[in-house]
Design an enzyme around this catalytic site. Sequence first.
Site, PDB file in Angstrom:
ATOM      1  N   LYS A  11       0.853  -1.207   0.000  1.00 32.15           N
ATOM      2  CA  LYS A  11       0.000   0.000   0.000  1.00 32.15           C
ATOM      3  C   LYS A  11       0.882   1.248   0.000  1.00 32.15           C
ATOM      4  CE  LYS A  11      -3.613  -2.745   2.103  1.00 32.15           C
ATOM      5  NZ  LYS A  11      -4.791  -2.834   2.947  1.00 32.15           N
ATOM      6  N   HIS A  97      -8.509  -3.084  -5.983  1.00 36.94           N
ATOM      7  CA  HIS A  97      -8.459  -3.228  -4.526  1.00 36.94           C
ATOM      8  C   HIS A  97      -9.616  -2.434  -3.910  1.00 36.94           C
ATOM      9  CE1 HIS A  97      -7.156  -2.960  -0.388  1.00 36.94           C
ATOM     10  NE2 HIS A  97      -6.398  -4.010  -0.635  1.00 36.94           N
ATOM     11  N   GLU A  99      -9.752  -0.507  -1.520  1.00 35.25           N
ATOM     12  CA  GLU A  99      -9.415   0.893  -1.194  1.00 35.25           C
ATOM     13  C   GLU A  99      -9.503   1.775  -2.435  1.00 35.25           C
ATOM     14  OE1 GLU A  99      -5.708  -0.156   0.675  1.00 35.25           O
ATOM     15  OE2 GLU A  99      -6.853  -1.119   2.278  1.00 35.25           O
ATOM     16  N   SER A 215      -6.175  -9.317   7.036  1.00 35.23           N
ATOM     17  CA  SER A 215      -5.549  -9.679   8.308  1.00 35.23           C
ATOM     18  C   SER A 215      -4.871 -11.051   8.305  1.00 35.23           C
ATOM     19  CB  SER A 215      -6.567  -9.568   9.456  1.00 35.23           C
ATOM     20  OG  SER A 215      -7.033  -8.225   9.557  1.00 35.23           O
TER      21      SER A 215
HETATM   22  P1  13P Z   1      -4.280  -6.404   5.807  1.00 37.05           P
HETATM   23  O1  13P Z   1      -3.469  -7.656   5.598  1.00 37.05           O
HETATM   24  O2  13P Z   1      -3.473  -5.294   6.414  1.00 37.05           O
HETATM   25  O3  13P Z   1      -5.565  -6.674   6.493  1.00 37.05           O
HETATM   26  O4  13P Z   1      -4.649  -5.862   4.334  1.00 37.05           O
HETATM   27  C1  13P Z   1      -5.206  -6.735   3.427  1.00 37.05           C
HETATM   28  C2  13P Z   1      -5.175  -6.092   2.094  1.00 37.05           C
HETATM   29  O5  13P Z   1      -5.891  -5.135   1.859  1.00 37.05           O
HETATM   30  C3  13P Z   1      -4.242  -6.621   1.093  1.00 37.05           C
HETATM   31  O6  13P Z   1      -4.511  -6.091  -0.166  1.00 37.05           O
END
Ligand code: 13P
Length: 254
Positions: A11, A97, A99, A215
């Site tokens: 990210k 994604h 996000e 997670s």
């Molecule tokens: P986390 O592993 O921090 O929960 O994030 C998952 C993710 O969005 C991977 O693209």
Amino acid sequence: MRKQIAAANWKMNLSIEQAETLMTDLLASPIELTENQQAVFGVPFPYLININQKIAGKQHFSLAAQNCSNKVSGAYTGEVSVEMLKSIGVPYVIIGHSERREYFNETNALLAEKVNICFEYGLLPIFCCGEALQIREAGTQNSYVENQLKESLFHLTGESLRGFVIAYEPIWAIGTGKTASSEQAQEMHAHIRNVMAEQFGKEIADSISILYGGSVKAANAKEIFGQTDVDGGLVGGASLVAAEFSAIINSLKK
Ligand code: 13P
């Protein structure tokens, strides 16, 4: 056997110094990857060239961009094209994604264009899907995810989807420490594979790697990856820690 993949999604994190240290530490970690396993690093655009040099010659290590433009080239300030990614040797691109869907208004239709352009220029999409908490609570997650696949992938031919990569990431499990249970993951992964089988045939659906994201940690990776239809993971937070991510890579199904 279809490809098993541990993909890191860094990210918008790390300075270049931190990124290089992380990769140095990872490369020094005891990691064993077999023929059908891959570790993929989804790094921020400015670091792609550096990290590519660091993993050069390292078998089964590969690179991903976290996004790409739906346009080929031209006056689109701030965008990065698939041709640019291709020209610096990036094989994978994370597409859609949650996000990006949420904060940058990426729709299923736009993501269909991004998948198309990846195929046109020979990049491999890691196509993300997954439902928000309220959808899970309403119990409509299966049809929601099915619609995401339908609107972004169903216009493609089955042959073009041979060996495709899908990442199922329930939004309620991302960065929350709240992982889907291995049963919940398996249930949705089996559903995704069925949806793909109904549209494209079982043989194609069986060739698709379906990664779980949300997670994933060293402590839970083995159990989640052990599920029949889980072919690895897309990992955020835990991919920023060398010891965690190397253990996650080592948890892939053999
Ligand atoms: P986390 O592993 O921090 O929960 O994030 C998952 C993710 O969005 C991977 O693209």
